[in-house]
Scaffold this motif. Structure first.
Motif, short mmCIF file in Angstrom:
data_model
loop_
_atom_site.label_atom_id
_atom_site.label_comp_id
_atom_site.label_asym_id
_atom_site.label_seq_id
_atom_site.Cartn_x
_atom_site.Cartn_y
_atom_site.Cartn_z
N VAL A 1 0.86 -1.18 0.00
CA VAL A 1 0.00 0.00 0.00
C VAL A 1 0.89 1.23 0.00
CG1 VAL A 1 -1.77 1.28 1.27
CG2 VAL A 1 -1.79 -1.23 1.30
N PHE A 2 0.59 2.17 -0.89
CA PHE A 2 1.33 3.43 -0.87
C PHE A 2 0.34 4.58 -0.92
CE2 PHE A 2 1.07 2.22 -5.31
CZ PHE A 2 0.72 3.40 -5.96
N LYS A 3 0.75 5.69 -0.27
CA LYS A 3 -0.08 6.89 -0.23
C LYS A 3 0.76 8.08 -0.67
CE LYS A 3 -1.37 5.86 4.13
NZ LYS A 3 -1.89 6.15 5.46
N GLU A 4 0.15 8.91 -1.48
CA GLU A 4 0.76 10.16 -1.90
C GLU A 4 -0.18 11.28 -1.44
OE1 GLU A 4 1.23 12.42 -6.13
OE2 GLU A 4 1.80 10.30 -6.08
N MET A 5 0.34 12.23 -0.67
CA MET A 5 -0.50 13.29 -0.11
C MET A 5 0.12 14.65 -0.37
SD MET A 5 -1.21 11.36 3.48
CE MET A 5 0.37 10.53 3.47
N THR B 1 -4.87 16.40 -0.78
CA THR B 1 -5.16 15.41 -1.81
C THR B 1 -4.55 14.08 -1.38
OG1 THR B 1 -3.17 15.96 -3.08
CG2 THR B 1 -5.22 17.09 -3.68
N MET B 2 -5.18 12.98 -1.79
CA MET B 2 -4.66 11.65 -1.49
C MET B 2 -4.77 10.76 -2.71
SD MET B 2 -5.77 10.73 2.38
CE MET B 2 -4.58 9.41 2.40
N VAL B 3 -3.67 10.10 -3.01
CA VAL B 3 -3.64 9.06 -4.02
C VAL B 3 -3.20 7.80 -3.28
CG1 VAL B 3 -2.62 8.26 -6.18
CG2 VAL B 3 -3.01 10.72 -5.82
N GLU C 1 -4.46 -1.32 -7.84
CA GLU C 1 -5.71 -0.57 -7.73
C GLU C 1 -5.38 0.81 -7.18
OE1 GLU C 1 -8.55 -2.67 -5.34
OE2 GLU C 1 -8.37 -4.49 -6.53
N MET C 2 -5.96 1.83 -7.80
CA MET C 2 -5.70 3.21 -7.40
C MET C 2 -7.00 3.84 -6.90
SD MET C 2 -2.48 3.54 -8.08
CE MET C 2 -2.23 5.30 -8.00
N SER C 3 -6.89 4.62 -5.84
CA SER C 3 -8.02 5.40 -5.33
C SER C 3 -7.56 6.84 -5.20
CB SER C 3 -8.46 4.89 -3.96
OG SER C 3 -8.94 3.59 -4.04
N TYR C 4 -8.46 7.76 -5.50
CA TYR C 4 -8.16 9.18 -5.47
C TYR C 4 -9.21 9.91 -4.65
CZ TYR C 4 -5.35 7.91 -9.53
OH TYR C 4 -4.44 7.33 -10.36
N GLY C 5 -8.79 10.92 -3.92
CA GLY C 5 -9.75 11.71 -3.16
C GLY C 5 -9.05 12.78 -2.36
N ILE C 6 -9.81 13.34 -1.44
CA ILE C 6 -9.25 14.34 -0.54
C ILE C 6 -9.50 13.91 0.89
CG2 ILE C 6 -9.38 16.33 -2.09
CD1 ILE C 6 -11.96 17.14 -0.60
N LYS C 7 -8.60 14.33 1.75
CA LYS C 7 -8.76 14.10 3.18
C LYS C 7 -9.00 15.47 3.81
CE LYS C 7 -6.50 12.03 7.18
NZ LYS C 7 -5.28 11.35 7.65
N PHE D 1 -12.51 11.15 4.56
CA PHE D 1 -12.03 11.00 3.19
C PHE D 1 -13.20 11.23 2.26
CE2 PHE D 1 -10.97 8.51 -0.61
CZ PHE D 1 -9.70 8.98 -0.88
N VAL D 2 -12.99 12.04 1.23
CA VAL D 2 -14.02 12.28 0.22
C VAL D 2 -13.49 11.73 -1.10
CG1 VAL D 2 -15.35 14.04 -1.01
CG2 VAL D 2 -14.81 14.35 1.42
N ASP D 3 -14.22 10.77 -1.68
CA ASP D 3 -13.82 10.17 -2.94
C ASP D 3 -13.77 11.21 -4.06
OD1 ASP D 3 -13.60 7.52 -2.00
OD2 ASP D 3 -15.76 7.23 -2.21
N PHE D 4 -12.92 10.95 -5.04
CA PHE D 4 -12.75 11.87 -6.17
C PHE D 4 -14.08 12.20 -6.83
CE2 PHE D 4 -12.13 12.60 -10.71
CZ PHE D 4 -11.33 13.73 -10.67
N ASP D 5 -14.93 11.20 -7.02
CA ASP D 5 -16.19 11.44 -7.72
C ASP D 5 -17.18 12.29 -6.93
OD1 ASP D 5 -16.90 9.54 -5.82
OD2 ASP D 5 -17.95 8.24 -7.23
N GLU D 6 -16.90 12.56 -5.66
CA GLU D 6 -17.78 13.38 -4.83
C GLU D 6 -17.28 14.82 -4.66
OE1 GLU D 6 -20.28 12.86 -0.67
OE2 GLU D 6 -18.49 11.65 -0.97
#
Length: 164
Positions: free
Chosen positions: A8-12, A30-32, A42-48, A63-68
């Motif tokens: 698992v890796f996180k980019e913030m 931002t969070m990747v 698998e990649m997930s994108y959003g904001i914290k 956490f708010v998903d990218f699509d929201e």
């Protein structure tokens, strides 16, 4: 996100801060997030969103998903516009809110001709109170965060699903 046998890796990246009226703040980052199992990525994108108290300690986060993110930005614009329109009206206590999928709440209230905006990240936690105009500033931060996530591949992921 936490799985055995997975990398698992996180980019913030901090996108912005909304200073509260009572020495607290809302930090938008931002969070990747990537999860790799074998050959599958698998990649997930959003904001914290984090609420820090007056001592700078994080007391709640969501956490708010990218699509929201776009929907939240539109809601903040609507809420700010509604607050502006209501300011001249004599009303009983009135509250206007938007809730995310994870129950974070954004809004404002008007009471006796006074208005305050608020952000509550978790139901049991205190709110951060803001000037109503700061909702528009927060919207700008969200749109910038969304653009940054798109530069990291979020649009591709949202359209085509997980990358392999």
């Amino acid at each position: 996100m936490a799985r055995k046998g997975a990398v698992v890796f996180k980019e913030m990246k901090t996108a912005g801060v909304a200073e509260g009226l009572y020495s607290d703040e809302i930090v938008v980052s931002t969070m990747v997030i990537g999860v790799v199992v074998g050959e599958v990525r698998e990649m997930s994108y959003g904001i914290k969103l984090e609420r820090n108290d007056s001592d700078g300690l994080t007391v709640s986060s969501v956490f708010v998903d990218f699509d929201e993110i776009g929907e939240l930005a539109e809601a903040l614009e609507f809420i700010a516009r509604t607050a502006h329109e209501m300011m001249q009206l004599q009303r009983d206590y009135t509250e206007v809110t938007y809730s995310t999928k994870d129950s974070a709440r954004f809004g404002f209230y008007q009471d006796q001709g006074q208005q305050k905006a608020f952000v509550a990240l978790e139901a049991a936690q205190d709110s951060t109170f803001l000037q109503v105009g700061q909702l528009s500033d927060l919207r700008v931060v969200l749109l910038a965060a969304m653009k940054h996530l798109e530069s990291r591949g979020a649009v591709l992921a949202a359209r085509s699903g997980p990358r392999t």
